[in-house]
Enzyme design. Sequence first.
Site, PDB file in Angstrom:
ATOM      1  N   LEU A  39     -19.679   5.195  -8.116  1.00 28.83           N
ATOM      2  CA  LEU A  39     -19.175   6.460  -7.593  1.00 28.83           C
ATOM      3  C   LEU A  39     -18.507   7.292  -8.678  1.00 28.83           C
ATOM      4  O   LEU A  39     -18.419   8.520  -8.561  1.00 28.83           O
ATOM      5  CB  LEU A  39     -18.176   6.214  -6.453  1.00 28.83           C
ATOM      6  CG  LEU A  39     -18.732   5.614  -5.167  1.00 28.83           C
ATOM      7  CD1 LEU A  39     -17.600   5.363  -4.177  1.00 28.83           C
ATOM      8  CD2 LEU A  39     -19.781   6.526  -4.555  1.00 28.83           C
ATOM      9  N   GLY A  40     -17.998   6.644  -9.712  1.00 33.53           N
ATOM     10  CA  GLY A  40     -17.318   7.370 -10.773  1.00 33.53           C
ATOM     11  C   GLY A  40     -16.821   6.419 -11.831  1.00 33.53           C
ATOM     12  O   GLY A  40     -16.848   5.198 -11.667  1.00 33.53           O
ATOM     13  N   GLY A  42     -13.715   6.220 -15.152  1.00 30.18           N
ATOM     14  CA  GLY A  42     -12.597   6.824 -15.856  1.00 30.18           C
ATOM     15  C   GLY A  42     -12.131   5.927 -16.979  1.00 30.18           C
ATOM     16  O   GLY A  42     -12.747   4.907 -17.288  1.00 30.18           O
ATOM     17  N   GLY A  43     -11.007   6.302 -17.585  1.00 30.45           N
ATOM     18  CA  GLY A  43     -10.497   5.549 -18.716  1.00 30.45           C
ATOM     19  C   GLY A  43     -10.042   4.150 -18.344  1.00 30.45           C
ATOM     20  O   GLY A  43     -10.071   3.240 -19.168  1.00 30.45           O
ATOM     21  N   GLY A  45     -11.163   2.310 -15.474  1.00 27.32           N
ATOM     22  CA  GLY A  45     -12.134   1.456 -14.815  1.00 27.32           C
ATOM     23  C   GLY A  45     -13.289   2.224 -14.209  1.00 27.32           C
ATOM     24  O   GLY A  45     -13.415   3.434 -14.364  1.00 27.32           O
ATOM     25  N   VAL A  47     -15.521   2.912 -10.592  1.00 26.33           N
ATOM     26  CA  VAL A  47     -15.419   2.870  -9.141  1.00 26.33           C
ATOM     27  C   VAL A  47     -16.823   2.722  -8.555  1.00 26.33           C
ATOM     28  O   VAL A  47     -17.736   3.463  -8.920  1.00 26.33           O
ATOM     29  CB  VAL A  47     -14.756   4.142  -8.580  1.00 26.33           C
ATOM     30  CG1 VAL A  47     -14.627   4.057  -7.059  1.00 26.33           C
ATOM     31  CG2 VAL A  47     -13.381   4.341  -9.209  1.00 26.33           C
ATOM     32  N   LYS A  61     -12.576  -0.257  -7.216  1.00 27.78           N
ATOM     33  CA  LYS A  61     -12.330   0.088  -8.621  1.00 27.78           C
ATOM     34  C   LYS A  61     -12.097  -1.182  -9.421  1.00 27.78           C
ATOM     35  O   LYS A  61     -11.184  -1.963  -9.133  1.00 27.78           O
ATOM     36  CB  LYS A  61     -11.142   1.031  -8.766  1.00 27.78           C
ATOM     37  CG  LYS A  61     -10.923   1.434 -10.231  1.00 27.78           C
ATOM     38  CD  LYS A  61      -9.992   2.611 -10.383  1.00 27.78           C
ATOM     39  CE  LYS A  61      -8.578   2.243 -10.011  1.00 27.78           C
ATOM     40  NZ  LYS A  61      -7.655   3.365 -10.282  1.00 27.78           N
ATOM     41  N   ASP A 155      -3.531  13.274 -12.497  1.00 28.96           N
ATOM     42  CA  ASP A 155      -4.861  13.855 -12.687  1.00 28.96           C
ATOM     43  C   ASP A 155      -5.345  14.500 -11.389  1.00 28.96           C
ATOM     44  O   ASP A 155      -6.493  14.336 -10.980  1.00 28.96           O
ATOM     45  CB  ASP A 155      -5.855  12.798 -13.160  1.00 28.96           C
ATOM     46  CG  ASP A 155      -7.134  13.414 -13.733  1.00 28.96           C
ATOM     47  OD1 ASP A 155      -7.082  14.591 -14.162  1.00 28.96           O
ATOM     48  OD2 ASP A 155      -8.171  12.730 -13.749  1.00 28.96           O
TER      49      ASP A 155
END
Length: 320
Positions: A39-40, A42-43, A45, A47, A61, A155
Site C-alpha cells: 500500500l505504501g 516510507g523511511g 517501513g 505498509v 506496517k 507528516d
Amino acid sequence: MPPTSSPGSTLDPSSSRPGLPLGPDDPRRLDGYRLLRRLGEGGQGVVYLAVPEGGAPVALKLLRGGAAATPRARARFVKEANAAREITNRHVARVLDADVTGDRPYIVSEFVDGPSLQESVEEDGPLTAGQLRRVALRSAAGLAAIHRAGVVHRDFKPGNVLLGPDGPKVIDFGVARTADATPVTTSGAVGTPAYMAPEQIEDEPVGPPADVFAWAATVVFAATGRPPFGGGPSAAVMRRIVTRPPDLGDLSGELRDLVTHCLNKNPAARPTARQIVRALRDGEPPAPRPRPKQIPRYRWRMMLALTAVVLTGFLLGILL
C-alpha cells in the site's frame, strides 16, 4: 492474535487503493497474516494490505531492516505502537494488533478502503465548499485526538488523509513521535516539504503546532488543488515556507481566516487542533497569544561565530 474483523472494511479486489504487487523480497505471510500487496513505503517501513485467517483486510506496517534494525529504530517502533494504541477516534485509523519484539516487528491498523485526499483532488479537482468543511473538521478532530495522546504526527498531508466510506481518517504514523521524543534523524528535517512548518525546516524542536501548520496547508490543497507555497524543487518550496506569505487562492470566509492563523510562521501564534475543531464546529474563533519567537539554535551559533570574528579582529587591531 490477529484480529478477526475490521469494522467498515471488506475484501474487495476492486478496492480504490489497489497498491503495488508484492516484490521478490516481500514476505507472503507473517504470523497469522497473508500479505496481498503493497500500500505504501516510507523511511521506517513498508505498509501492506493483509488478511488475517478468516478476517477482513488490514494495513500491516513492517519495520524496515527487521532483525537487523538498530536498537534505536526498534525502540522508536515500540514507542509508536504504544502511543498509537492510546488513540481511539473515529477519524484516525485504529491500531488493531502489533508485534514489536520478534525478528520482524510490525503494527497492524484498520484498513481504510478509499482514496487519499491527494488522489481525490488530483483526479476530480478541488473539493466543494461542503466537502471541504467536512474534511477540514474531521481531519482536525483526528489530529486533536492524536495530540491528546501525546503524539506529534510530523507528516500530516493530503496523502495521509483517506476518504473512507465512513468519512476522512488520518493515517500513517511512519514518522510520528511522542511529544518528548528526540529528533528522528541526524540529517535534518523530517516530513514532506510542501507541508512542513518553518520550525521543521530550520531543524528546531517540533511539536503539535507543526501538525497544525500542515493541516492548514492540506486544507489549502483541498480547496485549490495546490499547496499554499507552491511546488517545484524541495529547496525552493522550503525557502518560500520560511520567507514568504502563503497563497490561499480563492479560499474564503471563516475557513480562510482560520487557515491564515494556522500558517503563522511563529508556532506560538497558531491555534491548537482542539481550537480548530471548536471554531469549525461551534463557531468559537481561536485567540492565540503570540509570543516572541525564540532565536533558532543555528542562528545563535552564527551570531556567536560572528561575534568571535569581530572581537578577534578588534584585539588584533589593538595589539598590532
